[in-house]
Design a protein around this motif. Structure first.
Motif, PDB file in Angstrom:
ATOM      1  N   LYS A 280      21.801  58.684  59.743  1.00 24.55           N
ATOM      2  CA  LYS A 280      20.611  57.649  59.039  1.00 24.55           C
ATOM      3  C   LYS A 280      19.750  56.914  59.306  1.00 24.55           C
ATOM      4  CE  LYS A 280      22.910  60.370  54.976  1.00 24.55           C
ATOM      5  NZ  LYS A 280      23.745  60.991  55.556  1.00 24.55           N
ATOM      6  N   LEU A 281      19.193  56.755  58.487  1.00 26.96           N
ATOM      7  CA  LEU A 281      17.924  55.598  59.587  1.00 26.96           C
ATOM      8  C   LEU A 281      19.166  54.123  59.479  1.00 26.96           C
ATOM      9  CD1 LEU A 281      15.598  55.018  60.745  1.00 26.96           C
ATOM     10  CD2 LEU A 281      13.875  54.545  58.012  1.00 26.96           C
ATOM     11  N   ASP A 282      19.609  53.831  58.718  1.00 26.47           N
ATOM     12  CA  ASP A 282      20.357  53.164  58.394  1.00 26.47           C
ATOM     13  C   ASP A 282      22.200  53.071  58.966  1.00 26.47           C
ATOM     14  OD1 ASP A 282      22.094  50.271  57.825  1.00 26.47           O
ATOM     15  OD2 ASP A 282      20.158  49.561  56.315  1.00 26.47           O
ATOM     16  N   ARG A 299      31.202  46.629  68.316  1.00 25.33           N
ATOM     17  CA  ARG A 299      29.114  47.127  69.450  1.00 25.33           C
ATOM     18  C   ARG A 299      28.735  45.420  70.191  1.00 25.33           C
ATOM     19  NH1 ARG A 299      25.751  48.153  64.058  1.00 25.33           N
ATOM     20  NH2 ARG A 299      24.363  49.645  64.857  1.00 25.33           N
ATOM     21  N   LEU A 300      28.656  44.145  70.143  1.00 24.50           N
ATOM     22  CA  LEU A 300      28.111  43.218  70.489  1.00 24.50           C
ATOM     23  C   LEU A 300      27.507  42.256  68.615  1.00 24.50           C
ATOM     24  CD1 LEU A 300      26.534  44.349  73.646  1.00 24.50           C
ATOM     25  CD2 LEU A 300      28.791  42.976  73.027  1.00 24.50           C
ATOM     26  N   ASP A 301      26.740  41.895  69.360  1.00 25.81           N
ATOM     27  CA  ASP A 301      26.078  40.716  68.030  1.00 25.81           C
ATOM     28  C   ASP A 301      25.935  41.368  66.685  1.00 25.81           C
ATOM     29  OD1 ASP A 301      27.175  38.965  70.371  1.00 25.81           O
ATOM     30  OD2 ASP A 301      25.072  38.259  70.473  1.00 25.81           O
ATOM     31  N   THR A 302      25.870  41.098  65.806  1.00 24.88           N
ATOM     32  CA  THR A 302      25.680  41.425  64.387  1.00 24.88           C
ATOM     33  C   THR A 302      25.357  41.020  63.640  1.00 24.88           C
ATOM     34  OG1 THR A 302      27.646  40.962  62.582  1.00 24.88           O
ATOM     35  CG2 THR A 302      28.066  42.998  64.148  1.00 24.88           C
ATOM     36  N   SER A 303      23.991  41.340  62.742  1.00 25.07           N
ATOM     37  CA  SER A 303      23.176  40.177  61.329  1.00 25.07           C
ATOM     38  C   SER A 303      24.230  40.004  60.415  1.00 25.07           C
ATOM     39  CB  SER A 303      21.767  41.099  61.460  1.00 25.07           C
ATOM     40  OG  SER A 303      21.751  42.671  61.224  1.00 25.07           O
ATOM     41  N   LEU A 304      23.186  39.037  59.765  1.00 29.00           N
ATOM     42  CA  LEU A 304      23.539  38.422  58.943  1.00 29.00           C
ATOM     43  C   LEU A 304      23.240  39.539  57.921  1.00 29.00           C
ATOM     44  CD1 LEU A 304      24.634  35.711  57.726  1.00 29.00           C
ATOM     45  CD2 LEU A 304      23.267  35.606  57.162  1.00 29.00           C
ATOM     46  N   GLU A 305      22.422  40.099  58.517  1.00 30.13           N
ATOM     47  CA  GLU A 305      22.386  41.299  56.892  1.00 30.13           C
ATOM     48  C   GLU A 305      23.116  42.252  56.892  1.00 30.13           C
ATOM     49  OE1 GLU A 305      18.249  44.132  55.873  1.00 30.13           O
ATOM     50  OE2 GLU A 305      17.910  43.755  57.644  1.00 30.13           O
ATOM     51  N   TYR A 306      23.294  43.066  58.302  1.00 27.00           N
ATOM     52  CA  TYR A 306      24.060  44.220  58.284  1.00 27.00           C
ATOM     53  C   TYR A 306      25.674  43.475  57.789  1.00 27.00           C
ATOM     54  CZ  TYR A 306      27.652  46.997  60.701  1.00 27.00           C
ATOM     55  OH  TYR A 306      28.881  48.463  60.972  1.00 27.00           O
ATOM     56  N   ILE A 307      26.320  42.677  58.060  1.00 26.68           N
ATOM     57  CA  ILE A 307      27.885  42.080  57.538  1.00 26.68           C
ATOM     58  C   ILE A 307      28.055  42.211  56.078  1.00 26.68           C
ATOM     59  CG2 ILE A 307      29.019  40.419  57.624  1.00 26.68           C
ATOM     60  CD1 ILE A 307      29.183  42.566  60.064  1.00 26.68           C
ATOM     61  N   ALA A 308      26.363  41.399  55.671  1.00 31.18           N
ATOM     62  CA  ALA A 308      26.350  41.506  54.283  1.00 31.18           C
ATOM     63  C   ALA A 308      26.057  42.690  53.611  1.00 31.18           C
ATOM     64  CB  ALA A 308      25.103  40.444  53.766  1.00 31.18           C
ATOM     65  N   SER A 309      25.757  43.111  54.118  1.00 34.35           N
ATOM     66  CA  SER A 309      25.548  44.553  53.245  1.00 34.35           C
ATOM     67  C   SER A 309      26.830  45.738  53.321  1.00 34.35           C
ATOM     68  CB  SER A 309      24.308  45.867  54.052  1.00 34.35           C
ATOM     69  OG  SER A 309      23.316  45.112  53.967  1.00 34.35           O
ATOM     70  N   PHE A 320      34.880  42.552  66.965  1.00 38.75           N
ATOM     71  CA  PHE A 320      35.194  42.224  68.076  1.00 38.75           C
ATOM     72  C   PHE A 320      34.132  41.712  68.866  1.00 38.75           C
ATOM     73  CE2 PHE A 320      38.715  44.063  66.571  1.00 38.75           C
ATOM     74  CZ  PHE A 320      39.752  43.788  67.413  1.00 38.75           C
ATOM     75  N   GLU A 321      34.234  40.849  69.891  1.00 33.01           N
ATOM     76  CA  GLU A 321      32.712  40.130  70.763  1.00 33.01           C
ATOM     77  C   GLU A 321      31.666  40.088  70.133  1.00 33.01           C
ATOM     78  OE1 GLU A 321      34.414  39.041  72.663  1.00 33.01           O
ATOM     79  OE2 GLU A 321      35.904  40.977  73.189  1.00 33.01           O
ATOM     80  N   ASP A 322      31.589  39.318  68.899  1.00 35.22           N
ATOM     81  CA  ASP A 322      30.360  39.343  68.134  1.00 35.22           C
ATOM     82  C   ASP A 322      29.891  37.750  68.481  1.00 35.22           C
ATOM     83  OD1 ASP A 322      28.244  38.873  66.344  1.00 35.22           O
ATOM     84  OD2 ASP A 322      29.415  40.341  64.434  1.00 35.22           O
ATOM     85  N   LEU A 323      29.175  37.573  68.507  1.00 32.71           N
ATOM     86  CA  LEU A 323      28.167  35.561  68.755  1.00 32.71           C
ATOM     87  C   LEU A 323      26.668  36.129  67.883  1.00 32.71           C
ATOM     88  CD1 LEU A 323      28.409  34.935  72.356  1.00 32.71           C
ATOM     89  CD2 LEU A 323      30.352  34.570  70.787  1.00 32.71           C
ATOM     90  N   GLY A 324      27.095  36.859  67.394  1.00 29.85           N
ATOM     91  CA  GLY A 324      25.892  36.996  66.040  1.00 29.85           C
ATOM     92  C   GLY A 324      26.025  36.578  64.767  1.00 29.85           C
ATOM     93  N   GLU A 325      24.726  35.897  64.574  1.00 27.42           N
ATOM     94  CA  GLU A 325      24.973  36.239  62.651  1.00 27.42           C
ATOM     95  C   GLU A 325      26.023  35.801  61.590  1.00 27.42           C
ATOM     96  OE1 GLU A 325      20.869  35.147  60.940  1.00 27.42           O
ATOM     97  OE2 GLU A 325      20.780  33.076  62.757  1.00 27.42           O
ATOM     98  N   GLY A 326      26.329  37.667  62.140  1.00 29.91           N
ATOM     99  CA  GLY A 326      27.264  37.953  60.932  1.00 29.91           C
ATOM    100  C   GLY A 326      28.344  37.747  61.402  1.00 29.91           C
ATOM    101  N   ALA A 327      29.724  37.256  62.483  1.00 30.09           N
ATOM    102  CA  ALA A 327      30.269  36.891  61.978  1.00 30.09           C
ATOM    103  C   ALA A 327      30.314  35.614  61.930  1.00 30.09           C
ATOM    104  CB  ALA A 327      30.468  36.503  64.275  1.00 30.09           C
ATOM    105  N   THR A 328      29.538  35.440  61.342  1.00 37.48           N
ATOM    106  CA  THR A 328      30.156  34.454  59.983  1.00 37.48           C
ATOM    107  C   THR A 328      30.736  34.726  58.415  1.00 37.48           C
ATOM    108  OG1 THR A 328      27.717  33.526  59.304  1.00 37.48           O
ATOM    109  CG2 THR A 328      28.679  32.316  60.875  1.00 37.48           C
TER     110      THR A 328
END
Length: 543
Positions: A280-282, A299-309, A320-328
């Motif tokens: 899929k596209l997403d 998969r390295l840094d995740t976005s807030l939008e991805y984790i919120a979804s 794992f190994e996530d320094l993105g905003e999604g980690a919060t």
């Protein structure tokens, strides 16, 4: 179609006393068959037949209707035929309707899915020649029977299972009967169709062992591991998640790789795990189709939008190994390689949380360095995107030849620049080895990048020169002098002369190499894997 389900639930079960009301994964056994039947798309009338007041009361609480069974057909010797017929006659009178099909569903098949029940009903409806549909399981085996007080085989020739004549065993999940067939002594017509069940749905609870098996299946979660692995980021994430999957034995594991990670797909598929590539596209839509309970991202840094979804899907999320905003927003984050930017609950970072492979957990550790350096190991991971293998060889090859130092080169799964190594004929080249710990132990000095290999070589305690592949690797805090490494920084910024200078200094300094070894030896890396798996299990089991 007018359809009646009768669930026979006697109170006097002998094998497991009060079986129908005993709690299975927190709910009475009877609950599962009632729930499955009521969820059918066919708007079924669901009746529980019992002589037991407690069972009848419980059945009503779960939404079923009840038929109080005559005590004459409630003992150990009574077959189900008169029980089902009596309930059918009763329901027909109460509901003021004639049924097209009467379905027997025994409560001893708690893993049956509504989709399987509906599929079997659909089969009976669409083919008017079918008079009975019975749930069954494939039971093809080399079997024996007893004749004239002697055991004899049920087969002509001993062959592998796939070449035997298939045999099938009924389960108690469902028994679909046309109204024209049912009598006080019969529920089977002349034209019978078997509907095969698998993946646990075929289990009937007759013993405590069956009960425990069903308990396991009901507690079992579906974990989808979303991972990235390609020639740009390498395969470290893939190897990490394969170790996690290997240690989670009591849950179902599925891998999903993004559309840029065909290399990861190939590696995971080679280990015989279920693995899918993003269509899929997403990628959220791919995850929805897999219908997990838990998502593990590496998969390295995740976005807030991805984790919120993911959280909107009511999923637990482990990164794992996530320094993105999604980690919060994740339920747990493990960063063994990168330092955390802020202190957050259920965020674990540092070498204490590195996951070592089995070969390193059980490998020997150096207790001292050799006075003379005789063996060099060059290994830059699964991909080596900057071809540091060639760069290091350019720098040290002639020196090693002059000083009779043996060079072992180990390349990984994704390395594809072998033609650049042809000008170094006296190296020992090994491709994608499965026992790299042996080579690390035998080496007096190792060249590697700043990724996961630094933890592995530290567990062996072999002095190591590190060359980072990119800016992100420069943030890996473990590959530093504090833990016994000589980190030269970004490898592509180094000249051949600089590499040779640092290398030759280590060669002649036994004292420096011994100090590097002692710093590595002081770090406990072998407990990290158990520590991380325990943290994952705690998240999985949280209500």
């Amino acid at each position: 179609m007018k359809i009646l389900v009768v669930i026979p639930a006697r109170g006097g079960s002998k094998g497991i006393p009060r079986k129908n009301l005993r709690l299975l994964n927190g709910k009475p056994l009877l609950y599962y068959s009632v729930k499955t039947a009521l969820a059918s798309q066919y708007n079924i009338d669901v009746y529980v037949s019992s002589e037991d007041d407690e069972i009848l009361t419980t059945a009503k609480q779960f939404g079923a209707k009840i038929h109080r069974r005559d005590l004459k057909i409630a003992d150990d010797t009574t077959t189900l035929d008169p029980v089902i017929y009596a309930a059918y006659v009763y329901a027909k009178d109460v509901e003021q309707k004639e049924y097209d099909f009467i379905i027997t569903m025994q409560p001893t098949s708690p893993l049956l899915k509504t989709a399987s029940l509906d599929e079997a009903i659909s089969k009976a409806i669409k083919d008017s020649t079918i008079e009975t549909v019975i749930a069954a399981k494939d039971d093809t085996h080399l079997s024996w029977k007893k004749e004239n007080n002697k055991f004899v085989p049920n087969y002509e020739k001993r062959v592998n299972r796939q070449y035997l004549t298939p045999t099938f065993t009924e389960t108690g999940a469902f028994f679909i009967t046309k109204k024209e067939i049912i009598t006080p002594t019969n529920r089977i017509g002349n034209n019978v169709e078997l509907h095969l069940l698998e993946n646990g749905e075929e289990i009937d609870i007759d013993t405590y062992e069956d009960w425990n098996l069903c308990e396991y299946y009901l507690r079992r979660k579906h974990i989808v591991i979303v991972v990235t692995g390609n020639k740009t980021v390498g395969l470290g994430h893939v190897y990490n998640t394969l170790l996690i999957a290997n240690d989670i034995l009591n849950h179902r594991i599925t891998f999903l790789v993004d559309k840029e990670s065909s290399l990861a797909y190939e590696k995971i598929a080679s280990k015989n795990y279920d693995v899918y590539i993003q269509e899929k596209l997403d990628i959220i839509d791919d995850i929805k189709e897999l219908n997990p309970d838990i998502v593990i991202n590496d998969r390295l840094d995740t976005s807030l939008e991805y984790i919120a979804s993911l959280k909107d899907l009511n999923l637990k999320v482990i990164n794992f190994e996530d320094l993105g905003e999604g980690a919060t927003r994740a339920d747990m984050v493990v960063n063994a390689i990168y330092p955390e930017k802020q202190v957050l609950p259920k965020h674990y970072f540092g070498h204490e949380y590195f996951i070592l492979r089995d070969e390193f957990i059980y490998a020997q550790q150096k207790v001292s360095v050799n006075k003379e350096v005789k063996n060099i190991l060059i290994t830059f991971g699964g991909v080596d995107p900057n071809n540091y293998t060639q760069k290091v060889l350019y720098s040290i090859y002639n020196y090693c030849q002059e000083h009779e130092i043996n060079i072992n080169v180990i390349t990984g799964f994704g390395y594809d620049k072998y033609h650049t190594l042809e000008e170094f004929p006296k190296i020992n080249l090994c491709k994608n080895v499965t026992n790299i710990s042996h080579y690390m132990y035998e080496a007096d000095l190792v060249f590697t990048s700043a990724g996961r290999t630094t933890y592995e070589v530290a567990s062996i305690a072999t002095p190591t020169i590190v060359m980072a592949q990119n800016d992100r690797e420069m943030t890996h805090f473990f590959a530093s002098s504090e833990y016994g490494f000589l980190n030269l920084g970004l490898g592509y910024n180094l000249s051949d002369e600089e590499i040779l200078e640092h290398f030759s200094k280590l060669i002649v300094s036994e004292k420096t190499r011994e100090y590097m070894r002692s710093l590595m030896e002081s770090v406990d890396l072998k407990s990290g894997r158990k520590r991380v798996i325990k943290l994952i299990q705690d998240i999985i089991e949280e209500e």
